[in-house]
Design an enzyme around this catalytic site. Structure first.
Site, short mmCIF file in Angstrom:
data_model
loop_
_atom_site.label_atom_id
_atom_site.label_comp_id
_atom_site.label_asym_id
_atom_site.label_seq_id
_atom_site.Cartn_x
_atom_site.Cartn_y
_atom_site.Cartn_z
N TYR A 140 101.20 72.68 13.30
CA TYR A 140 101.29 74.14 13.47
C TYR A 140 101.55 74.75 12.09
O TYR A 140 102.54 75.45 11.85
CB TYR A 140 102.37 74.53 14.49
CG TYR A 140 101.97 75.78 15.25
CD1 TYR A 140 100.91 75.74 16.16
CD2 TYR A 140 102.61 76.99 15.05
CE1 TYR A 140 100.52 76.88 16.83
CE2 TYR A 140 102.22 78.14 15.72
CZ TYR A 140 101.17 78.07 16.62
OH TYR A 140 100.78 79.20 17.30
N HIS A 144 104.09 74.95 4.68
CA HIS A 144 103.46 73.62 4.57
C HIS A 144 102.40 73.62 3.46
O HIS A 144 102.27 72.66 2.70
CB HIS A 144 102.76 73.26 5.88
CG HIS A 144 103.66 73.19 7.08
ND1 HIS A 144 103.62 74.11 8.11
CD2 HIS A 144 104.63 72.31 7.43
CE1 HIS A 144 104.50 73.79 9.03
NE2 HIS A 144 105.14 72.71 8.65
N GLN A 196 112.91 62.32 17.15
CA GLN A 196 113.86 63.17 16.44
C GLN A 196 114.29 64.37 17.27
O GLN A 196 115.05 65.21 16.81
CB GLN A 196 113.29 63.61 15.09
CG GLN A 196 112.19 64.66 15.14
CD GLN A 196 111.58 64.91 13.77
OE1 GLN A 196 110.96 64.03 13.18
NE2 GLN A 196 111.77 66.10 13.25
N LYS A 224 109.52 81.09 6.66
CA LYS A 224 108.42 80.69 7.54
C LYS A 224 108.79 79.41 8.27
O LYS A 224 109.40 78.51 7.70
CB LYS A 224 107.14 80.47 6.72
CG LYS A 224 106.54 81.78 6.24
CD LYS A 224 105.20 81.59 5.59
CE LYS A 224 104.72 82.90 4.99
NZ LYS A 224 103.83 83.66 5.86
P1 AMP Z 1 107.90 70.70 9.81
O1 AMP Z 1 106.46 70.70 10.19
O2 AMP Z 1 108.65 71.91 10.27
O3 AMP Z 1 108.59 69.40 10.13
O4 AMP Z 1 107.92 70.82 8.23
C1 AMP Z 1 107.21 69.91 7.41
C2 AMP Z 1 107.64 70.11 5.99
O5 AMP Z 1 107.37 71.45 5.58
C3 AMP Z 1 109.16 69.90 5.77
O6 AMP Z 1 109.37 69.21 4.55
C4 AMP Z 1 109.69 71.30 5.72
O7 AMP Z 1 110.87 71.44 4.97
C5 AMP Z 1 108.54 72.03 5.04
N1 AMP Z 1 108.61 73.46 5.33
C6 AMP Z 1 108.67 74.04 6.55
N2 AMP Z 1 108.80 75.39 6.44
C7 AMP Z 1 108.84 75.65 5.10
C8 AMP Z 1 108.97 76.84 4.34
N3 AMP Z 1 109.10 78.04 4.91
N4 AMP Z 1 108.96 76.74 2.99
C9 AMP Z 1 108.85 75.52 2.39
N5 AMP Z 1 108.71 74.36 3.07
C10 AMP Z 1 108.71 74.42 4.40
#
Ligand code: AMP
Length: 283
Positions: A32, A37, A61, A184
């Site tokens: 998503y 990302h 998790q 975000k």
């Molecule tokens: P997730 O899909 O939420 O598990 O996030 C995957 C990676 O994207 C993780 O390393 C998060 O920290 C990073 N991430 C998610 N949202 C942000 C954001 N707003 N700014 C920077 N990195 C992000």
């Protein structure tokens, strides 16, 4: 761009890249995808010859009462987002490819996983560390990219890599925000219009704290109370935690004398949002 569902396919392709002497960057995600990302992908593109994005909603998790079943998913859109960023490979395995029925090995980092989100989400970081270790073993990248948005996750992964001598450079990337300041997050899609407005209180609390720090305030309880006041003005918001912690141990500090992580988790309706910033004492 290649889209692979199996470990074997990923390994075959990476073997080819390695034969050619190419470097590999990994961006682990739960899909998503949004600009947060994509900023990780952009950084990975700059530093590596090939970039792999994993898209996997990791069941182990999530706690029993969390949002695994409802977690937003849109693989077609994610594929387009990765294509636009010039990603070389997406690895999007089904859960059965990652966890066979006899799966019984876990990676458990102690100490810092018991602070902050670890208190509310027991077992969460054990699930994260286990899946990240698996992704590291499957892709064997030179570098892996994680967002500062999940500050505790980044700290835990760095600890794990250091403790277990995993030969991968962990690159932390800054938080990407909406125009009005909301960090975000894939989970922002859960918010109604009213909740989306209320969600701004996290950033408002951060902004206020930054200005108090700039004015010289160093007492954690005063800063935390100021953040609480901002958030409690929002009827839709319920504070999970607001903490000022040592940057390395993630343990609370009473008085700010070195770099600290200022982190908060707030429920907006039923959606739990997190945000943070790092404060470094001026020279
Ligand atoms: P997730 O899909 O939420 O598990 O996030 C995957 C990676 O994207 C993780 O390393 C998060 O920290 C990073 N991430 C998610 N949202 C942000 C954001 N707003 N700014 C920077 N990195 C992000």
């Amino acid at each position: 761009m290649q889209v692979f569902n199996t470990v074997a396919d990923v390994r075959n392709q990476i073997k080819e890249w390695r034969k050619q002497g190419l470097t590999v960057g990994l961006v682990p995600t739960m899909g998503y995808l949004h600009e947060g990302h994509q900023s990780l992908m952009a950084q990975a593109k700059q530093q590596n010859d090939k970039v792999i994005v994993s898209v996997f909603v990791n069941p182990i998790q999530f706690g029993p009462n969390e949002d695994l079943a409802n977690y937003p998913r849109d693989l077609d859109r994610d594929i387009l987002a990765c294509q636009n960023m010039g990603v070389d490979m997406i690895f999007c395995p089904p859960a059965s490819e990652m966890y066979d029925p006899h799966f019984s090995s876990f990676v458990d980092v102690t100490g810092i996983t018991e602070q902050l989100c670890g208190k509310r989400r027991p077992g969460h970081f054990k699930g994260v560390c286990t899946v990240v270790t698996k992704l590291f073993n499957i892709t064997q990248p030179d570098r892996a990219y994680f967002g500062q948005k999940d500050a505790q996750q980044l700290a835990v992964i760095k600890q794990m890599v250091n403790d277990l001598n995993i030969p991968i450079v962990i690159v932390g990337c800054p938080i990407i925000r909406e125009a009005d300041g909301l960090a975000k997050s894939s989970r922002n899609s859960y918010l109604s219009t009213q909740e989306r407005n209320a969600a701004l209180c996290l950033y408002q609390a951060i902004t206020l704290t930054k200005s108090l720090l700039q004015q010289g305030e160093r007492q954690s309880d005063k800063l935390i109370n100021a953040m609480k006041t901002v958030i409690e003005q929002q009827p839709l918001a319920t504070i999970d935690y607001i903490k000022i912690t040592d940057f390395n141990t993630l343990k609370s500090v009473k008085h700010i004398e070195q770099s600290v992580l200022i982190a908060l988790a707030v429920f907006i309706g039923n959606t739990r949002l997190i945000d943070n910033f790092v404060f470094t004492l001026p020279e």
